[in-house]
Design a protein around this motif. Structure first.
Motif, PDB file in Angstrom:
ATOM      1  N   ARG A   1       0.850  -1.197   0.000  1.00 30.98           N
ATOM      2  CA  ARG A   1       0.000   0.000   0.000  1.00 30.98           C
ATOM      3  C   ARG A   1       0.880   1.239   0.000  1.00 30.98           C
ATOM      4  NH1 ARG A   1      -2.169   3.132   4.363  1.00 30.98           N
ATOM      5  NH2 ARG A   1      -4.088   4.162   3.756  1.00 30.98           N
ATOM      6  N   LYS A   2       0.519   2.212  -0.834  1.00 26.79           N
ATOM      7  CA  LYS A   2       1.256   3.477  -0.899  1.00 26.79           C
ATOM      8  C   LYS A   2       0.243   4.613  -0.982  1.00 26.79           C
ATOM      9  CE  LYS A   2       4.993   5.943  -2.977  1.00 26.79           C
ATOM     10  NZ  LYS A   2       5.802   6.209  -1.798  1.00 26.79           N
ATOM     11  N   ILE A   3       0.492   5.668  -0.227  1.00 28.18           N
ATOM     12  CA  ILE A   3      -0.332   6.887  -0.274  1.00 28.18           C
ATOM     13  C   ILE A   3       0.421   7.914  -1.113  1.00 28.18           C
ATOM     14  CG2 ILE A   3      -1.353   8.768   1.079  1.00 28.18           C
ATOM     15  CD1 ILE A   3      -2.616   6.099   1.704  1.00 28.18           C
ATOM     16  N   ILE A   4      -0.300   8.555  -2.028  1.00 31.19           N
ATOM     17  CA  ILE A   4       0.281   9.627  -2.838  1.00 31.19           C
ATOM     18  C   ILE A   4      -0.607  10.854  -2.722  1.00 31.19           C
ATOM     19  CG2 ILE A   4       0.745  10.403  -5.207  1.00 31.19           C
ATOM     20  CD1 ILE A   4       1.999   7.772  -5.753  1.00 31.19           C
ATOM     21  N   GLU A   5       0.039  11.986  -2.538  1.00 36.37           N
ATOM     22  CA  GLU A   5      -0.665  13.274  -2.516  1.00 36.37           C
ATOM     23  C   GLU A   5      -0.573  13.882  -3.910  1.00 36.37           C
ATOM     24  OE1 GLU A   5      -0.489  17.573  -0.211  1.00 36.37           O
ATOM     25  OE2 GLU A   5       1.004  16.040   0.251  1.00 36.37           O
ATOM     26  N   PRO A   6      -1.699  13.978  -4.635  1.00 33.75           N
ATOM     27  CA  PRO A   6      -1.664  14.564  -5.975  1.00 33.75           C
ATOM     28  C   PRO A   6      -1.142  16.001  -5.947  1.00 33.75           C
ATOM     29  CG  PRO A   6      -3.743  13.422  -5.619  1.00 33.75           C
ATOM     30  CD  PRO A   6      -3.039  13.498  -4.288  1.00 33.75           C
ATOM     31  N   ARG A   7      -0.366  16.336  -6.963  1.00 38.54           N
ATOM     32  CA  ARG A   7       0.231  17.671  -7.067  1.00 38.54           C
ATOM     33  C   ARG A   7      -0.533  18.520  -8.089  1.00 38.54           C
ATOM     34  NH1 ARG A   7       4.392  13.906  -6.168  1.00 38.54           N
ATOM     35  NH2 ARG A   7       4.376  13.284  -8.330  1.00 38.54           N
ATOM     36  N   VAL A   8      -0.485  19.822  -7.894  1.00 41.16           N
ATOM     37  CA  VAL A   8      -1.129  20.750  -8.826  1.00 41.16           C
ATOM     38  C   VAL A   8      -0.597  20.523 -10.238  1.00 41.16           C
ATOM     39  CG1 VAL A   8      -1.328  23.184  -9.475  1.00 41.16           C
ATOM     40  CG2 VAL A   8      -1.615  22.512  -7.097  1.00 41.16           C
ATOM     41  N   SER A   9       0.702  20.296 -10.366  1.00 39.97           N
ATOM     42  CA  SER A   9       1.319  20.130 -11.690  1.00 39.97           C
ATOM     43  C   SER A   9       0.814  18.887 -12.425  1.00 39.97           C
ATOM     44  CB  SER A   9       2.841  20.063 -11.563  1.00 39.97           C
ATOM     45  OG  SER A   9       3.227  18.940 -10.800  1.00 39.97           O
ATOM     46  N   GLU A  10       0.192  17.959 -11.704  1.00 43.86           N
ATOM     47  CA  GLU A  10      -0.343  16.745 -12.324  1.00 43.86           C
ATOM     48  C   GLU A  10      -1.795  16.912 -12.777  1.00 43.86           C
ATOM     49  OE1 GLU A  10       2.323  13.602  -9.740  1.00 43.86           O
ATOM     50  OE2 GLU A  10       0.493  14.423  -8.837  1.00 43.86           O
ATOM     51  N   THR A  11      -2.370  18.069 -12.490  1.00 38.93           N
ATOM     52  CA  THR A  11      -3.761  18.352 -12.831  1.00 38.93           C
ATOM     53  C   THR A  11      -3.830  18.950 -14.230  1.00 38.93           C
ATOM     54  OG1 THR A  11      -4.165  18.790 -10.498  1.00 38.93           O
ATOM     55  CG2 THR A  11      -5.841  19.544 -12.043  1.00 38.93           C
ATOM     56  N   ASP A  12      -4.738  18.425 -15.048  1.00 39.40           N
ATOM     57  CA  ASP A  12      -4.808  18.912 -16.430  1.00 39.40           C
ATOM     58  C   ASP A  12      -5.874  19.997 -16.591  1.00 39.40           C
ATOM     59  OD1 ASP A  12      -7.273  17.596 -16.653  1.00 39.40           O
ATOM     60  OD2 ASP A  12      -6.432  15.918 -17.759  1.00 39.40           O
ATOM     61  N   GLY A  13      -6.080  20.431 -17.798  1.00 43.87           N
ATOM     62  CA  GLY A  13      -6.953  21.554 -18.116  1.00 43.87           C
ATOM     63  C   GLY A  13      -8.419  21.328 -17.814  1.00 43.87           C
ATOM     64  N   VAL A  14      -8.843  20.097 -17.626  1.00 47.12           N
ATOM     65  CA  VAL A  14     -10.249  19.856 -17.298  1.00 47.12           C
ATOM     66  C   VAL A  14     -10.437  19.541 -15.819  1.00 47.12           C
ATOM     67  CG1 VAL A  14     -10.972  19.215 -19.632  1.00 47.12           C
ATOM     68  CG2 VAL A  14     -10.109  17.454 -18.100  1.00 47.12           C
ATOM     69  N   GLY A  15      -9.373  19.734 -15.024  1.00 46.04           N
ATOM     70  CA  GLY A  15      -9.507  19.696 -13.574  1.00 46.04           C
ATOM     71  C   GLY A  15      -9.265  18.364 -12.887  1.00 46.04           C
ATOM     72  N   HIS A  16      -8.830  17.356 -13.632  1.00 47.69           N
ATOM     73  CA  HIS A  16      -8.514  16.091 -12.950  1.00 47.69           C
ATOM     74  C   HIS A  16      -7.060  15.717 -13.211  1.00 47.69           C
ATOM     75  CE1 HIS A  16      -8.910  14.013 -16.806  1.00 47.69           C
ATOM     76  NE2 HIS A  16     -10.137  14.476 -16.925  1.00 47.69           N
ATOM     77  N   ILE A  17      -6.572  14.726 -12.482  1.00 45.68           N
ATOM     78  CA  ILE A  17      -5.191  14.294 -12.637  1.00 45.68           C
ATOM     79  C   ILE A  17      -5.028  13.706 -14.037  1.00 45.68           C
ATOM     80  CG2 ILE A  17      -3.388  12.748 -11.766  1.00 45.68           C
ATOM     81  CD1 ILE A  17      -4.133  15.144  -9.903  1.00 45.68           C
ATOM     82  N   ASN A  18      -4.000  14.148 -14.726  1.00 41.56           N
ATOM     83  CA  ASN A  18      -3.763  13.724 -16.104  1.00 41.56           C
ATOM     84  C   ASN A  18      -3.507  12.226 -16.174  1.00 41.56           C
ATOM     85  OD1 ASN A  18      -1.921  13.262 -18.571  1.00 41.56           O
ATOM     86  ND2 ASN A  18      -2.851  15.270 -18.934  1.00 41.56           N
ATOM     87  N   ASN A  19      -4.051  11.593 -17.214  1.00 38.88           N
ATOM     88  CA  ASN A  19      -3.903  10.143 -17.350  1.00 38.88           C
ATOM     89  C   ASN A  19      -2.445   9.693 -17.515  1.00 38.88           C
ATOM     90  OD1 ASN A  19      -3.849  11.293 -19.942  1.00 38.88           O
ATOM     91  ND2 ASN A  19      -4.544   9.419 -20.892  1.00 38.88           N
ATOM     92  N   THR A  20      -1.552  10.570 -17.920  1.00 30.89           N
ATOM     93  CA  THR A  20      -0.138  10.191 -18.057  1.00 30.89           C
ATOM     94  C   THR A  20       0.566  10.103 -16.705  1.00 30.89           C
ATOM     95  OG1 THR A  20       0.593  12.478 -18.361  1.00 30.89           O
ATOM     96  CG2 THR A  20       0.024  11.228 -20.355  1.00 30.89           C
ATOM     97  N   THR A  21      -0.045  10.633 -15.663  1.00 31.67           N
ATOM     98  CA  THR A  21       0.530  10.609 -14.317  1.00 31.67           C
ATOM     99  C   THR A  21       0.367   9.241 -13.655  1.00 31.67           C
ATOM    100  OG1 THR A  21       0.110  12.963 -14.044  1.00 31.67           O
ATOM    101  CG2 THR A  21       0.352  11.677 -12.029  1.00 31.67           C
TER     102      THR A  21
END
Length: 135
Positions: A3-23
């Protein structure tokens, strides 16, 4: 299960407001670090043994900035020299992503795969995936 916890970063957020699929493939790989450590305890790229053969990712629900995600990694199958992982990413109790990855235990000097040592196999078996029917 790992199990790993990750905190999403602003830089990983795309133009439509969700985490980019490439992340997400990067996050899934980060969650595999304990497995990499079994095969290459000193993290030396000169002695690196885990070579990826295949990755498959199913995007099920959007992931958003501002809330941690949990990544779960199980060992689905252990072959003679390869292993298949089953992985999930959850946010707020929702399954957002699931996928598989196949790796081979590879000797870079000899340029060939090698059997997974018994002591590593035993540790991997502690994290075997059990479907709901098997539990």
């Amino acid at each position: 299960m790992y199990r790993k916890i990750i905190e999403p970063r602003v830089s990983e957020t795309d133009g439509v407001g969700h985490i980019n699929n490439t992340t997400l493939p990067v996050w899934l790989e980060a969650a595999r670090n304990p497995i990499f450590k079994l095969f290459t305890p000193d993290d030396s790229f000169e002695k690196w043994r885990m070579i990826i053969l295949h990755v498959s990712i199913d995007y099920r629900s959007q992931i958003y900035f501002g809330t941690d995600v949990e990544i779960y990694t199980w060992v689905k199958r252990i072959g003679t020299s390869s292993l298949e992982l089953y992985e999930e990413i959850h946010q707020n109790g929702t399954l957002c992503t699931k996928g598989t990855a196949i790796y081979v235990n590879y000797n870079q000097e000899e340029k060939k795969s090698e059997p997974i040592p018994t002591w590593i196999r035993e540790q991997l078996e502690e994290h075997l995936y059990r479907s709901e029917e098997e539990q």
